[in-house]
Design a protein around this motif. Structure first.
Motif, PDB file in Angstrom:
ATOM      1  N   ILE A 197     -21.196  98.844  47.732  1.00  0.00           N
ATOM      2  CA  ILE A 197     -21.807  99.367  48.952  1.00  0.00           C
ATOM      3  C   ILE A 197     -20.836 100.302  49.667  1.00  0.00           C
ATOM      4  N   SER A 198     -21.354 101.458  50.098  1.00  0.00           N
ATOM      5  CA  SER A 198     -20.527 102.423  50.822  1.00  0.00           C
ATOM      6  C   SER A 198     -20.322 101.978  52.259  1.00  0.00           C
ATOM      7  N   LYS A 199     -19.447 102.688  52.975  1.00  0.00           N
ATOM      8  CA  LYS A 199     -19.223 102.375  54.388  1.00  0.00           C
ATOM      9  C   LYS A 199     -20.480 102.609  55.219  1.00  0.00           C
ATOM     10  N   LYS A 200     -21.363 103.483  54.735  1.00  0.00           N
ATOM     11  CA  LYS A 200     -22.631 103.729  55.426  1.00  0.00           C
ATOM     12  C   LYS A 200     -23.652 102.638  55.163  1.00  0.00           C
ATOM     13  N   GLY A 201     -23.357 101.752  54.208  1.00  0.00           N
ATOM     14  CA  GLY A 201     -24.252 100.643  53.934  1.00  0.00           C
ATOM     15  C   GLY A 201     -25.230 100.865  52.802  1.00  0.00           C
ATOM     16  N   HIS A 202     -24.955 101.852  51.929  1.00  0.00           N
ATOM     17  CA  HIS A 202     -25.852 102.142  50.818  1.00  0.00           C
ATOM     18  C   HIS A 202     -25.172 101.869  49.484  1.00  0.00           C
ATOM     19  N   PRO A 203     -25.925 101.384  48.481  1.00  0.00           N
ATOM     20  CA  PRO A 203     -25.339 101.200  47.147  1.00  0.00           C
ATOM     21  C   PRO A 203     -24.927 102.543  46.553  1.00  0.00           C
ATOM     22  N   THR A 204     -23.726 102.619  46.038  1.00  0.00           N
ATOM     23  CA  THR A 204     -23.272 103.827  45.358  1.00  0.00           C
ATOM     24  C   THR A 204     -23.220 103.639  43.850  1.00  0.00           C
ATOM     25  N   LYS A 205     -23.079 102.398  43.427  1.00  0.00           N
ATOM     26  CA  LYS A 205     -22.964 102.097  42.009  1.00  0.00           C
ATOM     27  C   LYS A 205     -23.494 100.688  41.765  1.00  0.00           C
TER      28      LYS A 205
END
Length: 251
Positions: A197-205
């Motif tokens: 999870i990115s710092k923005k709160g979205h899955p990146t991988k």
């Protein structure tokens, strides 16, 4: 082969659905918008998903896969969901009903307004769903689901009328973002997906394991001013497989 495993294998070709989670299967205190990993007071989300054409090594829209619109009440709970074809014609409509602020039934109708499925929900005194019963058009039980939860996990055990079983377990971080999903079938076939999870709160991988077969899934996004994605490209093992676009309306 166990039916839900087959279903989830298919979902690997449509990774937008890897996040799909039925209403009622969530942490205590989460509303439907949060379960759907949305930010702010979303009114509806219209999602159109395409296969990715990667023949020129540039991700471009290919064949249509699916289209759906999910509507939410202002308190964040789901109101209804429309599934349409590529031309926008209705294929199915699911309506969710509440009593004393607790979900108690959802009903799915086809394009001819004929009931096809219905789910009955049992909730505790706090409105937290603990049991679900899925029935067909003539109210014959298809499956029953028992739901347990902890501080950062939810587990749903579904038993089908023929005796087959499926267990789904969802694990979240401290911010309520999904970081792992595990599905186990009756024959102990397992699909496990973990998310970064990115710092923005979205899955990146995401990394998916199934019977020794591993896949790496990466996501590229475009966002609106509310930090919700409006376009997502999904890559599986380095190859673009899917492009999803979303139109989002807010209260």
């Amino acid at each position: 082969m166990f039916r839900r495993i087959i279903f989830l294998i298919t979902l690997l070709q449509s990774s937008v659905l890897l996040f799909a989670q039925r209403p009622g299967i969530c942490l205590a205190g989460m509303n439907s918008r949060q379960v759907d990993q949305l930010f702010d007071d979303v009114k509806y989300v219209n999602t159109i998903t395409y296969e990715a054409d990667y023949s020129r090594h540039i991700a471009e829209k290919g064949s249509f896969i699916s289209a759906s619109t999910r509507y939410y009440f202002q308190n964040g709970e789901i109101d209804r969901e429309r599934i349409t074809d590529e031309q926008g014609q209705l294929l199915s409509l699911t309506i969710y009903q509440y009593r004393d602020n607790k979900i108690y039934v959802s009903t799915t109708y086809d394009a001819n307004d004929t009931r096809t499925l219905q789910t009955l929900y049992d909730c505790d005194s706090l409105g937290i769903c603990t049991f679900m019963r899925l029935t067909d058009a003539i109210a014959v039980t298809i499956s029953t689901t028992n739901i347990k939860r902890g501080d950062k996990w939810v587990e749903a055990k579904e038993r089908f009328h023929d005796g087959e079983m499926a267990t789904e377990r969802y694990t979240y971080d401290k911010n309520g973002r999904l970081i792992q999903k595990t599905t186990i079938g009756s024959s102990d076939q397992t699909i496990e997906t973990s998310y970064s999870i990115s710092k923005k709160g979205h899955p990146t991988k995401a990394h998916t394991k199934q019977n020794g077969d591993r896949k790496t899934i990466k996501y590229e996004y475009e966002f609106d001013s509310h930090n919700n994605w409006t376009k997502r490209i999904t890559y599986i093992d380095g190859i673009a497989k899917e492009i999803a676009t979303r139109e989002i309306s807010y209260y």
